[in-house]
Design an enzyme around this catalytic site. Structure first.
Site, PDB file in Angstrom:
ATOM      1  N   ALA A 279      -6.507  -4.234   9.147  1.00 14.99           N
ATOM      2  CA  ALA A 279      -5.450  -3.258   9.453  1.00 14.99           C
ATOM      3  C   ALA A 279      -5.899  -1.830   9.147  1.00 14.99           C
ATOM      4  O   ALA A 279      -7.024  -1.572   8.734  1.00 14.99           O
ATOM      5  CB  ALA A 279      -4.204  -3.602   8.635  1.00 14.99           C
ATOM      6  N   HIS A 280      -4.974  -0.893   9.406  1.00 14.55           N
ATOM      7  CA  HIS A 280      -4.996   0.482   8.885  1.00 14.55           C
ATOM      8  C   HIS A 280      -6.157   1.356   9.333  1.00 14.55           C
ATOM      9  O   HIS A 280      -6.500   2.327   8.675  1.00 14.55           O
ATOM     10  CB  HIS A 280      -4.914   0.460   7.347  1.00 14.55           C
ATOM     11  CG  HIS A 280      -3.673  -0.219   6.855  1.00 14.55           C
ATOM     12  ND1 HIS A 280      -3.496  -0.653   5.570  1.00 14.55           N
ATOM     13  CD2 HIS A 280      -2.524  -0.560   7.509  1.00 14.55           C
ATOM     14  CE1 HIS A 280      -2.298  -1.224   5.442  1.00 14.55           C
ATOM     15  NE2 HIS A 280      -1.702  -1.180   6.619  1.00 14.55           N
TER      16      HIS A 280
ATOM     17  N   TYR B 188      -9.374   0.684   9.496  1.00 16.24           N
ATOM     18  CA  TYR B 188     -10.683   0.443   8.887  1.00 16.24           C
ATOM     19  C   TYR B 188     -11.558  -0.388   9.843  1.00 16.24           C
ATOM     20  O   TYR B 188     -11.153  -0.644  10.969  1.00 16.24           O
ATOM     21  CB  TYR B 188     -10.504  -0.225   7.517  1.00 16.24           C
ATOM     22  CG  TYR B 188      -9.700   0.635   6.559  1.00 16.24           C
ATOM     23  CD1 TYR B 188     -10.166   1.874   6.128  1.00 16.24           C
ATOM     24  CD2 TYR B 188      -8.446   0.227   6.102  1.00 16.24           C
ATOM     25  CE1 TYR B 188      -9.419   2.672   5.264  1.00 16.24           C
ATOM     26  CE2 TYR B 188      -7.690   1.021   5.231  1.00 16.24           C
ATOM     27  CZ  TYR B 188      -8.189   2.241   4.824  1.00 16.24           C
ATOM     28  OH  TYR B 188      -7.452   3.035   3.984  1.00 16.24           O
TER      29      TYR B 188
ATOM     30  N   PRO C 140      -0.951  -5.609  -0.833  1.00 16.45           N
ATOM     31  CA  PRO C 140      -2.206  -5.094  -1.389  1.00 16.45           C
ATOM     32  C   PRO C 140      -2.134  -3.591  -1.631  1.00 16.45           C
ATOM     33  O   PRO C 140      -1.651  -2.847  -0.777  1.00 16.45           O
ATOM     34  CB  PRO C 140      -3.250  -5.427  -0.310  1.00 16.45           C
ATOM     35  CG  PRO C 140      -2.498  -5.864   0.888  1.00 16.45           C
ATOM     36  CD  PRO C 140      -1.112  -6.224   0.484  1.00 16.45           C
TER      37      PRO C 140
ATOM     38  N   HIS D 207      -8.887  -8.049   5.728  1.00 15.55           N
ATOM     39  CA  HIS D 207      -8.076  -6.853   6.015  1.00 15.55           C
ATOM     40  C   HIS D 207      -8.523  -6.268   7.357  1.00 15.55           C
ATOM     41  O   HIS D 207      -9.546  -5.599   7.446  1.00 15.55           O
ATOM     42  CB  HIS D 207      -8.313  -5.867   4.866  1.00 15.55           C
ATOM     43  CG  HIS D 207      -7.508  -4.601   4.911  1.00 15.55           C
ATOM     44  ND1 HIS D 207      -6.684  -4.248   5.949  1.00 15.55           N
ATOM     45  CD2 HIS D 207      -7.417  -3.589   4.003  1.00 15.55           C
ATOM     46  CE1 HIS D 207      -6.125  -3.067   5.673  1.00 15.55           C
ATOM     47  NE2 HIS D 207      -6.557  -2.653   4.508  1.00 15.55           N
TER      48      HIS D 207
HETATM   49  C1  LIG Z   1      -0.875   3.068  -3.488  1.00 18.92           C
HETATM   50  C2  LIG Z   1      -1.044   2.265  -2.236  1.00 18.92           C
HETATM   51  C3  LIG Z   1      -2.259   1.630  -1.977  1.00 18.92           C
HETATM   52  C4  LIG Z   1      -2.419   0.843  -0.831  1.00 18.92           C
HETATM   53  N1  LIG Z   1      -3.587   0.141  -0.651  1.00 18.92           N
HETATM   54  C5  LIG Z   1      -3.655  -0.789   0.334  1.00 18.92           C
HETATM   55  C6  LIG Z   1      -4.739  -1.699   0.390  1.00 18.92           C
HETATM   56  O1  LIG Z   1      -5.641  -1.689  -0.445  1.00 18.92           O
HETATM   57  N2  LIG Z   1      -4.749  -2.591   1.404  1.00 18.92           N
HETATM   58  C7  LIG Z   1      -3.759  -2.668   2.338  1.00 18.92           C
HETATM   59  O2  LIG Z   1      -3.815  -3.501   3.232  1.00 18.92           O
HETATM   60  N3  LIG Z   1      -2.716  -1.818   2.294  1.00 18.92           N
HETATM   61  C8  LIG Z   1      -2.629  -0.906   1.311  1.00 18.92           C
HETATM   62  N4  LIG Z   1      -1.527  -0.093   1.213  1.00 18.92           N
HETATM   63  C9  LIG Z   1      -0.456  -0.241   2.217  1.00 18.92           C
HETATM   64  C10 LIG Z   1       0.620  -1.170   1.705  1.00 18.92           C
HETATM   65  O3  LIG Z   1       0.136  -2.488   1.481  1.00 18.92           O
HETATM   66  C11 LIG Z   1       1.824  -1.239   2.670  1.00 18.92           C
HETATM   67  O4  LIG Z   1       1.406  -1.780   3.892  1.00 18.92           O
HETATM   68  C12 LIG Z   1       2.458   0.137   2.910  1.00 18.92           C
HETATM   69  O5  LIG Z   1       2.542   0.879   1.708  1.00 18.92           O
HETATM   70  C13 LIG Z   1       3.881   0.019   3.471  1.00 18.92           C
HETATM   71  O6  LIG Z   1       4.675  -0.769   2.619  1.00 18.92           O
HETATM   72  P1  LIG Z   1       5.831  -0.137   1.653  1.00 18.92           P
HETATM   73  O7  LIG Z   1       6.760   0.626   2.565  1.00 18.92           O
HETATM   74  O8  LIG Z   1       6.465  -1.326   1.016  1.00 18.92           O
HETATM   75  O9  LIG Z   1       5.157   0.766   0.670  1.00 18.92           O
HETATM   76  C14 LIG Z   1      -1.361   0.735   0.101  1.00 18.92           C
HETATM   77  C15 LIG Z   1      -0.158   1.420  -0.144  1.00 18.92           C
HETATM   78  C16 LIG Z   1       0.011   2.158  -1.294  1.00 18.92           C
HETATM   79  C17 LIG Z   1       1.333   2.837  -1.539  1.00 18.92           C
END
Ligand SMILES: Cc1cc2nc3c(=O)[nH]c(=O)nc-3n(C[C@H](O)[C@H](O)[C@H](O)COP(=O)(O)O)c2cc1C
Length: 356
Positions: free
Chosen positions: A178-179, A181, A25, A176
């Site tokens: 995570a993160h 929120y 996502p 969601h």
């Molecule tokens: C531009 C961007 C937007 C993101 N938005 C979300 C989101 O809406 N929901 C979510 O769960 N994670 C979001 N993430 C986190 C990613 O899903 C992922 O967990 C994180 O980037 C690590 O993965 P990667 O190393 O493959 O980038 C976002 C990451 C990026 C780079």
């Protein structure tokens, strides 16, 4: 052979994923005004399906018009116009042979009042993160501690948004958690200081997510998917372990696994990192506590990292590589030398520059 595992099909409930690679996502902030993403943002998801991704997640869709929004220009999925905008996208993803999942979230305290029509921010407790908001440069506003009315109302937002996704034809819905929120805030003693049944023990901190899953599950038809995303880290105060120690994390995973859900998606900053002071990573620690399919994400960028990530999990998600390299799936198949992308490079996601 590991290569076969990456490109071998996986049965996710009734869905046959053609390989183990999915688009994580990604919020795009392209939906000011009507909460419908820009056409090029929608088309991007379809292109990734056409280029071989087995699973395509939407950006995090905001669950209400009052307090759920965390960033400018986020999307919603509760009006007929919003549903009509997503329906052809979902159909095109399906025609391309991929499975679509709508991710929904409430940002909790990671928000500021001006971007939510009700002018409020909500959280389990009236505490702000240590770090300032990197978009505004100011401290986050002190959130309102959620009342029981607020809790019940926010849960209805998740239900309505899930209904919107089903009406738009999505194959699945993700909650969601995570993160850092709202759901993550309830799960974590770092942000949740409540003593009234939604805070304290893991069981009590889990109650909010439990109530959301129980309210959402009945609107998901038996032939669609319901998944939950969790992480031990948040987008602010990144160094804090939100779900540890290990025994509390594994209790949480066991509780989530007892729910009517189809997979757990674990988001890490780097999937190889050892977690909770142990010598094992998040995939391994999660695997010990659940029989559900696991999706893993975090610095998975070439064939070697995909292979390693799939040792303990079932599906590998990528955000930045899927965002910035349209041919990523094919290049993983070929074992081409690939590099991880930086967060700064991924900031293009929030601009009006159309992605290839
Ligand atoms: C531009 C961007 C937007 C993101 N938005 C979300 C989101 O809406 N929901 C979510 O769960 N994670 C979001 N993430 C986190 C990613 O899903 C992922 O967990 C994180 O980037 C690590 O993965 P990667 O190393 O493959 O980038 C976002 C990451 C990026 C780079």
């Amino acid at each position: 052979m590991q290569e076969d595992r990456i490109f071998s099909p996986f049965e996710l409930k009734g869905f046959r994923l053609r390989n183990r690679l999915g688009v994580a996502p990604m919020t795009r902030m392209s939906s000011p005004g009507d909460s419908i993403p820009r056409q090029d943002v929608l088309d991007f998801l379809v292109r990734r399906a056409r280029n071989g991704a087995a699973l395509v997640y939407t950006e995090a869709i905001v669950t209400d018009y009052e307090s759920a929004q965390g960033y400018p220009g986020q999307a919603r999925l509760v009006t007929q116009r919003q549903i009509d905008a997503w329906r052809p996208v979902v159909e095109a993803i399906r025609d391309a042979g991929a499975v679509s999942i709508m991710q929904m979230f409430h940002c909790g305290r990671i928000a500021w009042k001006e971007i939510n029509p009700a002018g409020r921010t909500l959280a389990p407790s009236s505490l702000i993160p240590r770090d300032p908001n990197h978009l505004t440069g100011k401290p986050y506003p002190v959130p309102d501690e959620m009342s029981q009315f607020d809790i019940d109302h926010v849960i209805l937002g998740f239900v309505e948004t899930a209904r919107g996704a089903i009406a738009a034809g999505f194959d699945g819905v993700e909650i969601h958690g995570a993160h850092g929120y709202l759901i993550n805030e309830f799960l974590s003693a770092y942000a949740n200081r409540r003593t009234n049944g939604y805070g304290g023990s893991v069981a009590h901190r889990y109650r909010f997510l439990h109530e959301i899953i129980q309210a959402v599950a009945p609107v998901i038809p038996a032939d669609r998917l319901l998944t939950v995303r969790l992480s031990d880290w948040g987008v602010v105060d990144m160094d804090v372990s939100l779900l540890g120690p290990q025994d509390e994390y594994q209790e949480l995973i066991r509780r989530v696994s007892a729910e009517p859900i189809d997979a757990i998606s674990v988001s890490t900053y780097d999937f190889r990192e050892k977690a909770f002071g142990t010598d094992r990573n998040m995939s391994q620690i999660t695997r010990e506590a659940t029989h559900l399919p696991i999706m893993i994400c975090g610095k998975i960028y070439d064939r070697a990292t995909v292979e390693e990530a799939l040792k303990d999990t079932d599906i590998a998600l990528s955000a930045k590589s899927m965002l910035l390299n349209p041919n990523w799936v094919e290049e993983v198949r070929q074992g081409r030398p690939l590099r991880p992308y930086s967060s700064a490079e991924a900031d293009i996601a929030y601009t009006e520059t159309p992605l290839p």
